[in-house]
Motif scaffolding. Structure first.
Motif, PDB file in Angstrom:
ATOM      1  N   CYS A  30       0.764  -1.284  -0.062  1.00  0.00           N
ATOM      2  CA  CYS A  30      -0.043   0.075  -0.002  1.00  0.00           C
ATOM      3  C   CYS A  30       1.049   1.210   0.018  1.00  0.00           C
ATOM      4  CB  CYS A  30      -0.888  -0.074   1.173  1.00  0.00           C
ATOM      5  SG  CYS A  30      -0.029  -0.014   2.640  1.00  0.00           S
ATOM      6  N   LEU A  31       2.108   0.934  -0.601  1.00  0.00           N
ATOM      7  CA  LEU A  31       3.081   2.024  -0.397  1.00  0.00           C
ATOM      8  C   LEU A  31       3.164   2.925  -1.648  1.00  0.00           C
ATOM      9  CD1 LEU A  31       5.685   0.111   1.153  1.00  0.00           C
ATOM     10  CD2 LEU A  31       4.318   1.632   2.401  1.00  0.00           C
ATOM     11  N   PRO A  32       3.348   4.513  -1.434  1.00  0.00           N
ATOM     12  CA  PRO A  32       3.432   5.390  -2.698  1.00  0.00           C
ATOM     13  C   PRO A  32       4.806   5.188  -3.272  1.00  0.00           C
ATOM     14  CG  PRO A  32       3.423   6.499  -0.910  1.00  0.00           C
ATOM     15  CD  PRO A  32       3.189   5.247  -0.214  1.00  0.00           C
ATOM     16  N   PRO A  33       5.050   4.800  -4.443  1.00  0.00           N
ATOM     17  CA  PRO A  33       6.345   4.510  -5.064  1.00  0.00           C
ATOM     18  C   PRO A  33       7.017   5.683  -5.374  1.00  0.00           C
ATOM     19  CG  PRO A  33       4.546   4.493  -6.969  1.00  0.00           C
ATOM     20  CD  PRO A  33       3.900   4.537  -5.590  1.00  0.00           C
ATOM     21  N   ASP A  34       6.595   6.994  -5.405  1.00  0.00           N
ATOM     22  CA  ASP A  34       7.278   8.056  -5.901  1.00  0.00           C
ATOM     23  C   ASP A  34       7.677   9.170  -4.657  1.00  0.00           C
ATOM     24  OD1 ASP A  34       4.669   8.954  -5.219  1.00  0.00           O
ATOM     25  OD2 ASP A  34       4.486   9.892  -7.166  1.00  0.00           O
ATOM     26  N   VAL A  35       7.632   8.485  -3.424  1.00  0.00           N
ATOM     27  CA  VAL A  35       8.126   9.227  -2.434  1.00  0.00           C
ATOM     28  C   VAL A  35       9.206   8.378  -1.540  1.00  0.00           C
ATOM     29  CG1 VAL A  35       5.843  10.509  -2.000  1.00  0.00           C
ATOM     30  CG2 VAL A  35       6.481   8.501  -0.676  1.00  0.00           C
ATOM     31  N   SER A  36      10.073   9.189  -0.803  1.00  0.00           N
ATOM     32  CA  SER A  36      10.956   8.441  -0.104  1.00  0.00           C
ATOM     33  C   SER A  36      10.411   7.867   1.085  1.00  0.00           C
ATOM     34  CB  SER A  36      11.952   9.495   0.463  1.00  0.00           C
ATOM     35  OG  SER A  36      11.624  10.219   1.292  1.00  0.00           O
ATOM     36  N   ALA A  37      11.087   6.649   1.791  1.00  0.00           N
ATOM     37  CA  ALA A  37      10.686   6.045   3.069  1.00  0.00           C
ATOM     38  C   ALA A  37      10.544   7.152   4.130  1.00  0.00           C
ATOM     39  CB  ALA A  37      11.418   4.995   3.440  1.00  0.00           C
ATOM     40  N   ALA A  38      11.558   8.124   4.253  1.00  0.00           N
ATOM     41  CA  ALA A  38      11.507   9.325   5.325  1.00  0.00           C
ATOM     42  C   ALA A  38      10.234  10.093   5.205  1.00  0.00           C
ATOM     43  CB  ALA A  38      12.790  10.005   5.144  1.00  0.00           C
ATOM     44  N   GLU A  39       9.740  10.530   3.889  1.00  0.00           N
ATOM     45  CA  GLU A  39       8.613  11.368   3.742  1.00  0.00           C
ATOM     46  C   GLU A  39       7.508  10.515   4.142  1.00  0.00           C
ATOM     47  OE1 GLU A  39       8.906  13.842  -0.023  1.00  0.00           O
ATOM     48  OE2 GLU A  39      10.123  12.238  -0.716  1.00  0.00           O
ATOM     49  N   PHE A  40       7.298   9.406   3.795  1.00  0.00           N
ATOM     50  CA  PHE A  40       6.126   8.628   4.046  1.00  0.00           C
ATOM     51  C   PHE A  40       5.949   8.423   5.320  1.00  0.00           C
ATOM     52  CE2 PHE A  40       4.055   4.454   4.434  1.00  0.00           C
ATOM     53  CZ  PHE A  40       2.907   4.603   3.729  1.00  0.00           C
ATOM     54  N   VAL A  41       6.854   7.896   6.056  1.00  0.00           N
ATOM     55  CA  VAL A  41       6.677   7.459   7.542  1.00  0.00           C
ATOM     56  C   VAL A  41       6.478   8.985   8.414  1.00  0.00           C
ATOM     57  CG1 VAL A  41       7.937   6.492   9.545  1.00  0.00           C
ATOM     58  CG2 VAL A  41       8.251   5.378   7.349  1.00  0.00           C
ATOM     59  N   THR A  42       7.608   9.969   8.065  1.00  0.00           N
ATOM     60  CA  THR A  42       7.000  11.321   8.806  1.00  0.00           C
ATOM     61  C   THR A  42       5.419  11.488   8.299  1.00  0.00           C
ATOM     62  OG1 THR A  42       9.079  12.010   8.367  1.00  0.00           O
ATOM     63  CG2 THR A  42       7.716  13.554   8.466  1.00  0.00           C
ATOM     64  N   HIS A  43       4.998  11.483   7.212  1.00  0.00           N
ATOM     65  CA  HIS A  43       3.513  11.819   6.914  1.00  0.00           C
ATOM     66  C   HIS A  43       2.828  11.035   7.731  1.00  0.00           C
ATOM     67  CE1 HIS A  43       0.100  12.908   4.636  1.00  0.00           C
ATOM     68  NE2 HIS A  43      -0.280  11.801   4.226  1.00  0.00           N
ATOM     69  N   LEU A  44       2.998   9.637   7.732  1.00  0.00           N
ATOM     70  CA  LEU A  44       2.060   8.590   8.739  1.00  0.00           C
ATOM     71  C   LEU A  44       2.216   9.353  10.385  1.00  0.00           C
ATOM     72  CD1 LEU A  44       0.329   6.430   7.960  1.00  0.00           C
ATOM     73  CD2 LEU A  44       1.844   7.138   6.206  1.00  0.00           C
ATOM     74  N   GLY A  45       3.145   9.832  10.815  1.00  0.00           N
ATOM     75  CA  GLY A  45       3.557  10.410  11.957  1.00  0.00           C
ATOM     76  C   GLY A  45       2.777  11.511  12.301  1.00  0.00           C
ATOM     77  N   ARG A  46       2.690  12.520  10.844  1.00  0.00           N
ATOM     78  CA  ARG A  46       1.773  13.564  11.306  1.00  0.00           C
ATOM     79  C   ARG A  46       0.283  13.143  11.528  1.00  0.00           C
ATOM     80  NH1 ARG A  46       2.107  18.070  12.310  1.00  0.00           N
ATOM     81  NH2 ARG A  46       1.890  19.392  10.491  1.00  0.00           N
ATOM     82  N   ILE A  47      -0.145  12.144  10.540  1.00  0.00           N
ATOM     83  CA  ILE A  47      -1.391  11.722  10.562  1.00  0.00           C
ATOM     84  C   ILE A  47      -1.713  11.290  12.027  1.00  0.00           C
ATOM     85  CG2 ILE A  47      -3.026  10.193   9.962  1.00  0.00           C
ATOM     86  CD1 ILE A  47      -1.812  10.414   7.035  1.00  0.00           C
ATOM     87  N   SER A  48      -0.751  10.905  12.710  1.00  0.00           N
ATOM     88  CA  SER A  48      -0.877  10.071  14.065  1.00  0.00           C
ATOM     89  C   SER A  48      -1.102  11.292  15.238  1.00  0.00           C
ATOM     90  CB  SER A  48       0.191   9.035  14.485  1.00  0.00           C
ATOM     91  OG  SER A  48       0.183   7.826  13.530  1.00  0.00           O
ATOM     92  N   GLY A  49      -0.705  12.495  14.650  1.00  0.00           N
ATOM     93  CA  GLY A  49      -1.000  13.725  15.636  1.00  0.00           C
ATOM     94  C   GLY A  49       0.494  14.069  16.201  1.00  0.00           C
ATOM     95  N   LEU A  50       1.483  13.574  15.563  1.00  0.00           N
ATOM     96  CA  LEU A  50       2.953  14.189  16.099  1.00  0.00           C
ATOM     97  C   LEU A  50       3.226  15.494  15.442  1.00  0.00           C
ATOM     98  CD1 LEU A  50       5.009  10.843  15.624  1.00  0.00           C
ATOM     99  CD2 LEU A  50       3.960  12.067  18.005  1.00  0.00           C
TER     100      LEU A  50
END
Length: 304
Positions: A86-106
């Protein structure tokens, strides 16, 4: 307080297909295996625990919270690693995991810091700025694990975490999950149809078949010692089997092991004498423990 508790939990689709039926279970913290054949209801159970699906009837609590009423409170404390890519291919892992952290409220800075830390834990720190589309299957699985960890949850729900991995990749992922469960103080539910994997890393097990509870217990209770001695020698296995057979001992083979039924008090001494008479190097002589797969009969569940 229980980690997860259900009472008569039932989920049907369209009134005809039953995914879970009258499931009652109480789960203590630790590394827990949720096992069953494909289609047994494991993924449905996980989605109900996350508040993504509502049960047809019955109750479920995660940390004492009802996910059907307060799903946000549950998700603050739970990390979820989905089965499918379910991963977007055109972003880096750092960007993606950071984005999920932001969604979690961080906050933004905390999300970046937590993303780097999570990717370090899963072994992707040096590769964190590469686009995910260029990752191998094993690396993508680790990204999914990192995003489940980014908000520092108390519980991880991992749906088929070794899906698509080769044997070396599976071993590495299992070792990583075990380390998270034992060193990080995070409880882990490993959803899998592969009993052999669960037996290696889990403290307890929940087995379901056709949506019904088959058994829930500690792994140690399920793998108690049997009345069979396991004998392993570096060479001369056939010769030893023949010698023990001549002593009227019931012997069978399991790969490199000889399995000898413990029918007499002097069985240990007789085996040791036979090994010494043949001058064989003895590697192992002990009571064989049951394997989890031997205690269940569902189809497709025995990865042994």
């Amino acid at each position: 307080m229980s980690l997860i508790a259900t009472e008569a939990l039932t989920k049907t689709y369209g009134g005809r297909v039953t995914a879970l039926s009258d499931l009652t279970v109480d789960v203590e913290p630790g590394v827990i295996g949720l096992v069953g054949a494909n289609g047994a209801g494991k993924s449905t159970f996980i989605k109900i625990m996350l508040g993504l699906l509502a049960p047809t009837s019955g109750q479920v609590r995660v940390f004492g919270i009802d996910p059907t009423v307060e799903p946000d409170k549950v998700r603050l404390r739970v990390g979820y690693m989905p089965e499918h890519d379910c991963l977007p291919p055109d972003v880096s892992a750092a960007e993606f995991v950071t984005h999920l952290g932001r969604i979690s409220g961080l906050p933004r800075a905390a999300a970046r810091e937590r993303a780097s830390e999570a990717l370090r834990h899963v072994g992707l720190y040096e590769e964190r700025y590469r686009q995910i589309g260029g990752y191998s299957t094993g690396m993508k699985q680790r990204v999914k694990l990192a995003q489940a960890l980014v908000h520092d949850p108390d519980l991880l729900l991992l749906d088929e975490p070794t899906n698509g991995l080769d044997p070396a990749g599976r071993d590495a992922m299992l070792a990583l999950i075990h380390r998270i469960g034992t060193e990080f103080g995070i409880s882990v539910v490993v959803c899998s149809h592969l009993l052999g994997e669960v037996e290696r890393i889990c403290d307890s097990l929940i087995a379901i078949e056709g949506g019904r509870l088959l058994r829930a217990a500690r792994i140690s209770a399920m793998t108690e010692a049997s009345d069979v001695l396991a004998v392993e020698v570096a060479e001369g296995v056939d010769e030893l089997a023949t010698a023990l057979g001549k002593l009227d001992m019931k012997v069978s083979r399991d790969g490199r092991l000889l399995l000898v039924e413990l029918t007499a008090d002097d069985a240990y001494d007789r085996i040791l004498q036979a090994v010494a008479d043949l001058d064989l190097p003895l590697h192992r002589l002990d009571l064989r423990r049951h394997r989890v797969a031997e205690l269940f009969t569902p189809r497709e569940m025995a990865d042994v």
